[in-house]
Design an enzyme around this catalytic site. Structure first.
Site, PDB file in Angstrom:
ATOM      1  N   HIS A 235       1.322  -0.748   0.450  1.00 50.42           N
ATOM      2  CA  HIS A 235      -0.100   0.268   0.275  1.00 50.42           C
ATOM      3  C   HIS A 235       0.793   1.871  -0.467  1.00 50.42           C
ATOM      4  O   HIS A 235      -0.223   2.002  -0.385  1.00 50.42           O
ATOM      5  CB  HIS A 235      -0.926  -0.206   1.231  1.00 50.42           C
ATOM      6  CG  HIS A 235      -0.124   0.265   2.524  1.00 50.42           C
ATOM      7  ND1 HIS A 235       0.285  -0.454   3.766  1.00 50.42           N
ATOM      8  CD2 HIS A 235      -0.395   1.819   3.515  1.00 50.42           C
ATOM      9  CE1 HIS A 235       0.797   0.645   3.779  1.00 50.42           C
ATOM     10  NE2 HIS A 235       0.166   1.460   4.513  1.00 50.42           N
TER      11      HIS A 235
HETATM   12  C1  UD1 Z   1      -2.249   4.817   5.735  1.00 53.16           C
HETATM   13  C2  UD1 Z   1      -0.786   5.838   6.627  1.00 53.16           C
HETATM   14  C3  UD1 Z   1       0.455   4.814   6.864  1.00 53.16           C
HETATM   15  C4  UD1 Z   1      -0.852   3.140   6.818  1.00 53.16           C
HETATM   16  C5  UD1 Z   1      -1.598   3.444   6.613  1.00 53.16           C
HETATM   17  C6  UD1 Z   1      -2.682   1.507   7.066  1.00 53.16           C
HETATM   18  C7  UD1 Z   1       0.098   8.115   7.085  1.00 53.16           C
HETATM   19  C8  UD1 Z   1       1.144   9.256   6.106  1.00 53.16           C
HETATM   20  N1  UD1 Z   1       0.037   6.932   6.178  1.00 53.16           N
HETATM   21  O1  UD1 Z   1      -1.379   5.070   4.745  1.00 53.16           O
HETATM   22  O2  UD1 Z   1       1.534   4.882   7.338  1.00 53.16           O
HETATM   23  O3  UD1 Z   1       0.615   1.757   6.915  1.00 53.16           O
HETATM   24  O4  UD1 Z   1      -2.879   3.869   6.465  1.00 53.16           O
HETATM   25  O5  UD1 Z   1      -3.872   1.296   5.770  1.00 53.16           O
HETATM   26  O6  UD1 Z   1      -1.229   8.885   8.008  1.00 53.16           O
HETATM   27  N2  UD1 Z   1      -9.200   5.147   1.645  1.00 53.16           N
HETATM   28  C9  UD1 Z   1     -10.288   3.721   1.701  1.00 53.16           C
HETATM   29  N3  UD1 Z   1     -10.630   4.318   2.844  1.00 53.16           N
HETATM   30  C10 UD1 Z   1     -10.460   4.317   3.925  1.00 53.16           C
HETATM   31  C11 UD1 Z   1      -9.646   5.009   4.000  1.00 53.16           C
HETATM   32  C12 UD1 Z   1      -8.894   5.129   2.831  1.00 53.16           C
HETATM   33  O7  UD1 Z   1     -10.635   4.146   0.504  1.00 53.16           O
HETATM   34  O8  UD1 Z   1     -11.355   4.278   5.026  1.00 53.16           O
HETATM   35  C13 UD1 Z   1      -8.604   5.190   0.514  1.00 53.16           C
HETATM   36  C14 UD1 Z   1      -8.366   6.746   0.401  1.00 53.16           C
HETATM   37  O9  UD1 Z   1      -8.397   6.949  -1.299  1.00 53.16           O
HETATM   38  C15 UD1 Z   1      -7.220   7.290   0.196  1.00 53.16           C
HETATM   39  C16 UD1 Z   1      -6.416   6.276   0.262  1.00 53.16           C
HETATM   40  O10 UD1 Z   1      -7.204   4.933   0.461  1.00 53.16           O
HETATM   41  O11 UD1 Z   1      -7.742   8.589   0.244  1.00 53.16           O
HETATM   42  C17 UD1 Z   1      -5.609   6.329   1.459  1.00 53.16           C
HETATM   43  O12 UD1 Z   1      -5.564   6.911   2.611  1.00 53.16           O
HETATM   44  P1  UD1 Z   1      -4.307   7.580   3.694  1.00 53.16           P
HETATM   45  O13 UD1 Z   1      -5.075   7.749   5.113  1.00 53.16           O
HETATM   46  O14 UD1 Z   1      -4.246   9.124   2.709  1.00 53.16           O
HETATM   47  O15 UD1 Z   1      -3.066   6.750   3.729  1.00 53.16           O
HETATM   48  P2  UD1 Z   1      -2.630   5.264   3.653  1.00 53.16           P
HETATM   49  O16 UD1 Z   1      -2.269   4.586   2.319  1.00 53.16           O
HETATM   50  O17 UD1 Z   1      -3.841   4.389   4.249  1.00 53.16           O
END
Ligand code: UD1
Length: 423
Positions: A235
């Site tokens: 991820h």
């Molecule tokens: C975040 C953390 C990372 C951790 C990871 C675990 C930061 C900088 N990164 O990254 O350290 O390892 O979580 O998963 O805080 N999205 C959904 N549903 C959700 C959450 C996210 O669809 O419930 C999608 C959205 O499009 C979002 C993307 O995933 O833009 C990324 O989510 P985000 O929280 O920004 O970062 P992660 O890659 O999950």
């Protein structure tokens, strides 16, 4: 040791890897209340909403027996700036209203740094009093500042008052950055507390049957052995946000996928990229619907098997039974060390070197050839039972002990009107 008093501890969660890190802390605080020690520890759970999908958040509350959050900030997704700023604005209102004695933040996600920063800049009165900031999982460093998590770790550590370290490298890193040893506490790993607490319960998961990796019914009795399979998670933006980078990792997995099923629970970010880059056909087979596999069906198939993100117990069950885990996650490197399962980390570095020292983890980089070589070596590796120091299921108890002492010292200091120490 403690006078009769109350301590209000506000605990922050935001993203998936936070939930298993706070569950043992909440449990340790609750146990203390039940023991009637003369000190009441009230916990207040604040969910920022950084992760909001049922599979990325709600299921973890069920699996880990976490209480419903007292406050939900509902920030959702956005750029790093938007997300961090939204958490900061909304969290400030909560912390000003609740006036906790301690704010506990865990790990290295955007919610962690946002809430630590807000607390560091608060002042409840003209004397500048504010809650103590406790950072759980302090001191880890990848020395790669292009990782958003590395920036979050450094900033959070440098505004925290109590730094709870999971492995010896953390002591060294914080020392090198000039942080006083008085503030640093080597307590162990609360993520491992959760793993040890739920390791047996994970055996009740039906995920292996649901994926056809173990026989489901009495009639399948001859088929109850678990198939040899690999488990994959990806991820990190640096791995999945460019087509070439993502493809290079998939090529590194081709050899493994030719021989074994690779179960791949897909993070929402990664799911978007697979679609965007048209990579479905590179996965070797179609998406598996958990629950719909016929017994033994997937174990007969090779290739990468996509599933939706899984809950804590299902994923733990898959990790325990895997022949090998390939990942870019930080926490999974630690969990496989605790379970003694070979792990190949598809990154150029790790902030968790103890997992390499213990012999379960190999840092393979992201190029095809090195990934293939690391997988081959790890498939032949013997199980390891070396466990990092203090990874014994008692980290949360140690944290609560330190919090009580720090709170007590602070109360005494205030009463005697001596200027406050930095703790
Ligand atoms: C975040 C953390 C990372 C951790 C990871 C675990 C930061 C900088 N990164 O990254 O350290 O390892 O979580 O998963 O805080 N999205 C959904 N549903 C959700 C959450 C996210 O669809 O419930 C999608 C959205 O499009 C979002 C993307 O995933 O833009 C990324 O989510 P985000 O929280 O920004 O970062 P992660 O890659 O999950």
């Amino acid at each position: 040791m403690v006078p009769s008093e109350r301590m209000k501890v506000l605990i922050v969660v935001g993203a998936r890897p936070n939930f298993m890190k706070v569950a043992p802390i909440i449990r340790a605080a609750r146990n203390l209340r039940e023991k009637r020690t003369g000190l009441e520890v009230d916990t207040l759970l604040v969910h920022t909403g950084q992760h909001y999908d049922a599979a990325m958040s709600d299921q973890f509350f069920v699996d880990l027996g976490l209480p419903t959050p007292d406050v939900h900030l509902g920030v959702g997704s956005g750029s790093h700036t938007q997300q961090t700023a939204d958490v900061m604005k909304k969290f400030e209102e909560v912390v000003v209203r609740e006036k906790p004695d301690v704010v506990v933040v865990v790990g290295d996600v955007n919610s962690t740094v946002a809430c630590a920063l807000v607390t560091a800049k608060l002042s409840f009165d003209s004397a500048g009093s504010r809650p103590l900031i406790a950072h759980v999982e302090a001191g880890l460093r990848s020395f790669d500042r292009t990782m958003p998590e590395e920036v979050n770790r450094i900033v959070t550590d440098h505004v925290s008052d109590l730094l709870f370290v999971t492995e010896e490298s953390g002591l060294e890193n914080l020392g090198n950055e000039g942080i006083s040893p008085d503030w640093i506490h080597f307590v162990g790993n609360t993520m491992i507390d959760s793993l040890l607490a739920f390791r047996e319960k994970a055996d009740s998961s039906t995920v292996l049957e649901d994926l056809g990796l173990r026989g489901r019914t009495e009639q399948d009795r001859g088929n109850t052995a678990v198939a040899r399979y690999a488990l994959l998670t990806l991820h990190r933006p640096s791995n999945v946000d460019t087509r070439d980078g993502f493809l290079s990792i998939l090529e590194g997995l081709e050899e493994l996928a030719a021989d074994y099923p690779i179960v791949f629970p897909v993070h929402p970010r990664t799911r978007q990229r697979i679609k965007e880059f048209g990579l479905e056909s590179r996965m070797g087979m179609n998406k598996a619907k958990v629950n719909s596999a016929t017994p033994g069906s997937l174990s007969m198939q090779k290739g990468i098997i996509l599933t939706d993100p899984l809950g804590y117990l299902d994923f733990l069950c898959l990790m325990k039974n895997a022949a090998i885990v390939v990942t870019d996650s930080g926490g999974i490197q630690e969990e496989t060390t605790c379970l003694g399962i070979p792990c190949v980390t598809v990154r150029e570095n790790t902030e968790r070197p103890v997992t390499v020292d213990c012999g379960t983890n190999v840092i393979a980089g992201t190029g095809k050839t090195r990934i293939q070589a690391a997988i081959r070596a790890q498939m032949d590796r013997k199980a390891s039972d070396r466990m990092p120091k203090h990874w014994d299921g008692r980290a949360a108890e140690r944290i609560i002990d330190v919090l009580i002492r720090a709170h007590h010292d602070r109360t005494i200091t205030k009463q005697s009107r001596v200027p406050e120490p930095c703790v």
